[in-house]
Design an enzyme around this catalytic site. Structure first.
Site, PDB file in Angstrom:
ATOM      1  N   GLU A   1      -7.270   4.507  10.751  1.00  0.00           N
ATOM      2  CA  GLU A   1      -6.210   5.098  11.570  1.00  0.00           C
ATOM      3  C   GLU A   1      -6.799   6.201  12.457  1.00  0.00           C
ATOM      4  OE1 GLU A   1      -1.835   5.128  10.301  1.00  0.00           O
ATOM      5  OE2 GLU A   1      -2.362   7.229  10.106  1.00  0.00           O
TER       6      GLU A   1
ATOM      7  N   GLY B   1      -1.007  13.298   9.047  1.00  0.00           N
ATOM      8  CA  GLY B   1      -0.490  12.624   7.853  1.00  0.00           C
ATOM      9  C   GLY B   1      -1.608  12.239   6.882  1.00  0.00           C
ATOM     10  N   ARG B   2      -2.701  11.708   7.410  1.00  0.00           N
ATOM     11  CA  ARG B   2      -3.774  11.231   6.523  1.00  0.00           C
ATOM     12  C   ARG B   2      -4.664  12.359   6.020  1.00  0.00           C
ATOM     13  NH1 ARG B   2      -3.730   9.286  11.538  1.00  0.00           N
ATOM     14  NH2 ARG B   2      -5.402   9.782  13.003  1.00  0.00           N
TER      15      ARG B   2
ATOM     16  N   LYS C   1       6.194  13.485   6.568  1.00  0.00           N
ATOM     17  CA  LYS C   1       5.947  14.537   7.560  1.00  0.00           C
ATOM     18  C   LYS C   1       7.109  14.583   8.560  1.00  0.00           C
ATOM     19  CE  LYS C   1       2.611  15.892  11.078  1.00  0.00           C
ATOM     20  NZ  LYS C   1       1.295  15.674  11.680  1.00  0.00           N
TER      21      LYS C   1
ATOM     22  N   LYS D   1       6.342  -0.697  14.913  1.00  0.00           N
ATOM     23  CA  LYS D   1       7.508   0.015  14.370  1.00  0.00           C
ATOM     24  C   LYS D   1       8.729  -0.238  15.245  1.00  0.00           C
ATOM     25  CE  LYS D   1       5.533   4.288  12.446  1.00  0.00           C
ATOM     26  NZ  LYS D   1       5.528   5.737  12.620  1.00  0.00           N
TER      27      LYS D   1
ATOM     28  N   HIS E   1     -17.724  -9.685  -9.080  1.00  0.00           N
ATOM     29  CA  HIS E   1     -17.314 -11.028  -9.495  1.00  0.00           C
ATOM     30  C   HIS E   1     -16.301 -11.617  -8.534  1.00  0.00           C
ATOM     31  CE1 HIS E   1     -19.530 -10.669 -13.259  1.00  0.00           C
ATOM     32  NE2 HIS E   1     -19.211  -9.390 -13.165  1.00  0.00           N
TER      33      HIS E   1
ATOM     34  N   GLU F   1      10.576   3.173   6.313  1.00  0.00           N
ATOM     35  CA  GLU F   1      10.366   2.761   4.917  1.00  0.00           C
ATOM     36  C   GLU F   1      10.788   3.862   3.950  1.00  0.00           C
ATOM     37  OE1 GLU F   1       8.223   2.535   7.410  1.00  0.00           O
ATOM     38  OE2 GLU F   1       6.948   0.759   7.251  1.00  0.00           O
TER      39      GLU F   1
END
Ligand code: F6P
Length: 559
Positions: free
Chosen positions: A366, A280-281, A217, A525, A397, A223
């Site tokens: 978030e 963003g999400r 965005k 960040k 399990h 990253e």
């Protein structure tokens, strides 16, 4: 009438609706799920709802019709209906960033029904439609082989480089819709700044037939930018005879930042824009869904959007007591704020929904992992629980032991499709049997008397029975929801995601927090940028504590 965001304060423990629920909880705390089911043969019918292709069974929660009506009172007190309308009409409900929140507009039908939605002088529906057309053209070109690599090879591999919402959404959806995917295309997702992530993908692909989708965005995320630059360098080094100009066949961008995209060297013609009113999400519905559209084709991508729109319409129009996202949210509020659950486990009984729990982690945590209300006051009650989980039956399990007999009570959302997308005989019945058995076991448990009778029938001595009894007893009374769909398709997946988006919205409104910013991610960040400079340049020990300095020193010695 919609409300303005400014008149929202945090939910106070002395709110009349909150107090009424507390009193009700105290008065009913001895009620068990077993008792509730025995007392009412209609419980499943009363506490289940169907909407937009999904079915929600919330009967296995320790609640009654009185509980639900008190929860609806709370929703009314918190003005959920007004705030819902404020979101849909584009009020700037993300107050800390002064932004509208309009992911619902991304899946609205075209041409739009009713008056145009105009934000800051822009016709939102027209903008969305124009970008969808761009996505349609491009995906068709790649899938039909008219878009090719620099030396004429058709594209076989698509590498989505992004992180957070620019990764989790498209990755989860591509995995979930695997059976709908184009046979020639292999999808890859690189998110981590850890070079092992990109390296693992680059070692599998041929640069001449690989398309990189740089999804960010902001187009500034450390990253993503580092991975994008490394991919670009790798391409120029490994594609035989390729020139800078050939990059245009292999790199496209999805972003709101045209200048950043240009600076990276991607022609804005190969950029798929979106807007700051898409969080963003919440961006998989926007051009961040490009990888999804490439994988499943534009027509099925529109079915995905339509599934979400069906849930939007239901959410916007259904009364509170017949509204699936509202109910899911209120059951969560009951679990979190009155029954004291600190986490919610997500258990999709569908292998292709393997990434759904991590997707929901970002969506819920978030959005609602906040300690300050919209008006800046500290919240006085608990907000978002920890969201975690894995596919069934694998989770059974691994950690289900704790869910059955641990000291914390953790509600579970079971999610399953009734029909499989494969034809392997027997598997689907076994899978669903496990899903339903787990929720029944959480609800019923196994009493000491039942355990004793079982062991007596197996001939164990009374001494052996006494020793084993506490270990083999299950307390039960552990809550869960079950969400069913007919089959996992683009439409049902769209509806499922929208269900959780609106659940998160309703909970945010009840808590009085802004679900649409994420300032909490910033501090780490900023510090990472400083420390990276110190790892490769001059250290600044006076900036840190002894632990951080010690770690930096050890890394400097190794790098
Ligand atoms: O983690 C913080 C965050 O801003 C998320 O909200 C977002 O989805 C992610 O980073 C990626 O941001 P961008 O798409 O701008 O690279």
């Amino acid at each position: 009438m919609p409300t303005t965001a400014h008149d929202i304060s945090s939910l106070k423990p002395d709110s009349p609706a909150f107090i009424a629920l507390q009193k009700h909880h105290a008065a009913t705390t001895k009620q068990t799920l077993r008792d509730l089911f025995s007392a009412d043969s209609q419980r499943f019918t009363t506490f289940s709802i169907e909407a937009a292709g999904l079915f929600l069974d919330y009967a296995k929660n320790t609640l009654t019709t009185d509980t639900m009506s008190l929860l609806y009172d709370l929703a009314r007190e918190r003005k959920v209906e007004q705030r819902r309308e404020a979101m849909f009409i584009g009020e700037k409900i993300n107050t800390t960033e002064q932004r509208a929140v309009l992911h619902t507009a991304l899946r609205a039908p075209w041409p739009p029904v009713g008056a145009p939605l105009v934000i800051d002088g822009q016709d939102v529906n027209a903008d969305v439609h124009a970008v969808l057309e761009q996505v349609a053209k491009f995906t068709e070109a790649v899938r039909s082989e008219s878009w090719r690599g620099y030396n004429g090879k058709p594209i076989t591999d698509i590498v989505n480089i992004g992180i957070g919402g620019s990764d989790l959404g498209p990755k989860m959806v591509c995995q979930a819709l695997r059976p709908f995917q184009h046979a020639r295309l292999t999808m890859h997702f690189v998110s981590n700044v850890d070079g092992h992530d990109l390296d693992a993908v680059l070692s599998q692909v041929n640069p001449a037939s690989t398309l990189f989708v740089i999804a960010s965005k902001t187009f500034t995320t450390m990253e993503t930018m580092m991975n994008a630059h490394s991919a670009r360098t790798w391409f120029l080094q490994h594609a035989d005879g390729a020139q800078e100009s050939d990059l245009a066949h292999h790199f496209v961008a999805v972003s709101t930042n045209t200048e950043g995209v240009k600076a990276f060297g991607i022609d804005p013609q190969n950029m798929f824009p979106f807007w700051d009113w898409v969080g963003g999400r919440y961006s998989v519905w926007a051009s961040i869904g490009l990888s999804v559209a490439l994988a499943i084709g534009f027509t099925q991508f529109t079915e995905f959007l339509a599934g979400a729109h069906a849930m939007d319409t239901h959410f916007r129009t259904a009364p509170l007591a017949q509204n699936m996202p509202v109910i899911l949210a209120l059951v969560g509020i009951w679990q979190r704020n009155f029954c004291g659950s600190a986490s919610l486990s997500i258990a999709p009984y569908h292998q292709d929904l393997g990434n759904f729990p991590s997707y929901l982690q970002q969506l819920e945590m978030e959005s609602n992992g906040k300690r300050v209300a919209i008006d800046g006051s500290p919240v006085e009650i608990k907000t978002c629980p920890v969201i975690w989980g894995n596919v069934g039956t694998n989770g059974q399990h691994a950690y289900f032991q704790l869910l059955h007999q641990g000291t914390d009570i953790t509600p579970v959302d079971f999610i399953a499709a009734l029909t499989a997308s494969h034809h392997l005989p027997g598997h689907q019945a076994a899978l669903l049997a496990n899903c339903f058995a787990q929720s029944e076991a959480f609800m019923r448990g196994k009493t000491p008397d039942e355990v004793r009778a079982e062991m007596q029938s197996k001939g164990l001595s009374e001494a052996e029975i006494d020793a084993l009894l506490p270990h083999r007893t299950f307390p039960g009374n552990r809550p869960s929801n079950t969400i069913l769909m007919e089959k996992l398709t683009p439409a049902s997946l769209g509806s499922l995601i929208a269900l959780y988006e609106h659940k998160v919205f309703v909970q945010g409104v009840i808590w009085g927090i802004n679900s649409f910013d994420q300032w909490g991610v910033e501090l780490g960040k900023v510090l990472a940028t400083h420390i990276r400079d110190e790892l490769i340049g001059q250290p600044s020990p006076d900036q840190h504590d002894s632990s951080t300095n010690g770690l930096i020193a050890r890394a400097r010695a190794a790098l």
